[in-house]
Design a protein around this motif. Structure first.
Motif, PDB file in Angstrom:
ATOM      1  N   ASN A  11       0.826  -1.204   0.000  1.00  0.00           N
ATOM      2  CA  ASN A  11       0.000   0.000   0.000  1.00  0.00           C
ATOM      3  C   ASN A  11       0.864   1.259   0.000  1.00  0.00           C
ATOM      4  OD1 ASN A  11      -2.365  -1.486  -0.011  1.00  0.00           O
ATOM      5  ND2 ASN A  11      -2.572  -1.447   2.205  1.00  0.00           N
ATOM      6  N   GLY A  13       3.887   1.536  -1.180  1.00  0.00           N
ATOM      7  CA  GLY A  13       4.490   1.627  -2.512  1.00  0.00           C
ATOM      8  C   GLY A  13       3.522   2.240  -3.512  1.00  0.00           C
ATOM      9  N   ASN A  14       2.262   1.828  -3.467  1.00  0.00           N
ATOM     10  CA  ASN A  14       1.252   2.399  -4.357  1.00  0.00           C
ATOM     11  C   ASN A  14       1.065   3.884  -4.077  1.00  0.00           C
ATOM     12  OD1 ASN A  14       0.804  -0.051  -5.595  1.00  0.00           O
ATOM     13  ND2 ASN A  14      -0.918  -0.577  -4.285  1.00  0.00           N
ATOM     14  N   VAL A  16       3.307   5.969  -2.876  1.00  0.00           N
ATOM     15  CA  VAL A  16       4.483   6.679  -3.393  1.00  0.00           C
ATOM     16  C   VAL A  16       4.392   6.830  -4.902  1.00  0.00           C
ATOM     17  CG1 VAL A  16       6.986   6.554  -3.696  1.00  0.00           C
ATOM     18  CG2 VAL A  16       5.969   6.034  -1.466  1.00  0.00           C
ATOM     19  N   ILE A  17       3.990   5.775  -5.591  1.00  0.00           N
ATOM     20  CA  ILE A  17       3.860   5.833  -7.046  1.00  0.00           C
ATOM     21  C   ILE A  17       2.839   6.897  -7.444  1.00  0.00           C
ATOM     22  CG2 ILE A  17       3.004   4.567  -9.070  1.00  0.00           C
ATOM     23  CD1 ILE A  17       4.353   2.063  -7.808  1.00  0.00           C
ATOM     24  N   LEU A  18       1.701   6.954  -6.748  1.00  0.00           N
ATOM     25  CA  LEU A  18       0.688   7.957  -7.057  1.00  0.00           C
ATOM     26  C   LEU A  18       1.209   9.365  -6.812  1.00  0.00           C
ATOM     27  CD1 LEU A  18      -2.508   6.229  -5.633  1.00  0.00           C
ATOM     28  CD2 LEU A  18      -1.875   6.524  -8.037  1.00  0.00           C
ATOM     29  N   GLN A  19       1.995   9.555  -5.757  1.00  0.00           N
ATOM     30  CA  GLN A  19       2.572  10.864  -5.462  1.00  0.00           C
ATOM     31  C   GLN A  19       3.560  11.283  -6.558  1.00  0.00           C
ATOM     32  OE1 GLN A  19       1.703  12.993  -2.875  1.00  0.00           O
ATOM     33  NE2 GLN A  19       0.063  11.498  -2.755  1.00  0.00           N
ATOM     34  N   VAL A  20       4.363  10.344  -7.011  1.00  0.00           N
ATOM     35  CA  VAL A  20       5.326  10.630  -8.080  1.00  0.00           C
ATOM     36  C   VAL A  20       4.586  10.977  -9.374  1.00  0.00           C
ATOM     37  CG1 VAL A  20       7.137   9.633  -9.546  1.00  0.00           C
ATOM     38  CG2 VAL A  20       7.180   9.274  -7.067  1.00  0.00           C
ATOM     39  N   GLU A  21       3.532  10.221  -9.680  1.00  0.00           N
ATOM     40  CA  GLU A  21       2.749  10.503 -10.883  1.00  0.00           C
ATOM     41  C   GLU A  21       2.125  11.898 -10.808  1.00  0.00           C
ATOM     42  OE1 GLU A  21      -0.058   7.317 -11.174  1.00  0.00           O
ATOM     43  OE2 GLU A  21       1.391   5.971 -12.104  1.00  0.00           O
TER      44      GLU A  21
END
Length: 77
Positions: A11, A13-14, A16-21
Motif C-alpha cells: 500500500n 508503494g502504491n 508513493v507511485i501515485l505521489q510521483v505521478e
C-alpha cells in the motif's frame, strides 16, 4: 515478512507511485506554454504557483468556466 507487513509495504508503494505521478503531471503542466485549470482546485493552484516561480506563466493562463456553472455534471464514482 508477515502478511500485514507486506500489505503495508504494498500500500505504501502504491501511495508513493501515485505521489510521483502527481508531481510528474504537475511538472509537465507547469512547463506547458499555456495552462487552463479548474477554479478551487489545489492541483491547479500548485501548477500556477510553479509556473509563476519558474517564470513560465503566460498571460493566456486562466481558469475553466470562469464565473459560470459548467454545463455537465460528473457521475458519482
Amino acid at each position: 515478512m508477515t502478511q500485514g507487513h507486506s500489505e503495508f509495504i504494498g500500500n505504501f508503494g502504491n501511495f508513493v507511485i501515485l505521489q510521483v505521478e502527481a508531481m510528474l503531471d504537475k511538472t509537465i503542466c507547469a512547463m506547458a506554454s499555456v495552462f487552463i485549470g479548474a477554479p478551487g482546485s489545489t492541483f491547479t493552484e500548485d501548477i500556477l504557483r510553479l509556473r509563476r516561480g519558474w517564470g513560465s506563466a503566460s498571460h493566456c493562463d486562466e481558469y475553466l468556466c470562469q464565473g459560470e456553472q459548467p454545463n455537465f455534471i460528473a457521475d458519482n464514482e
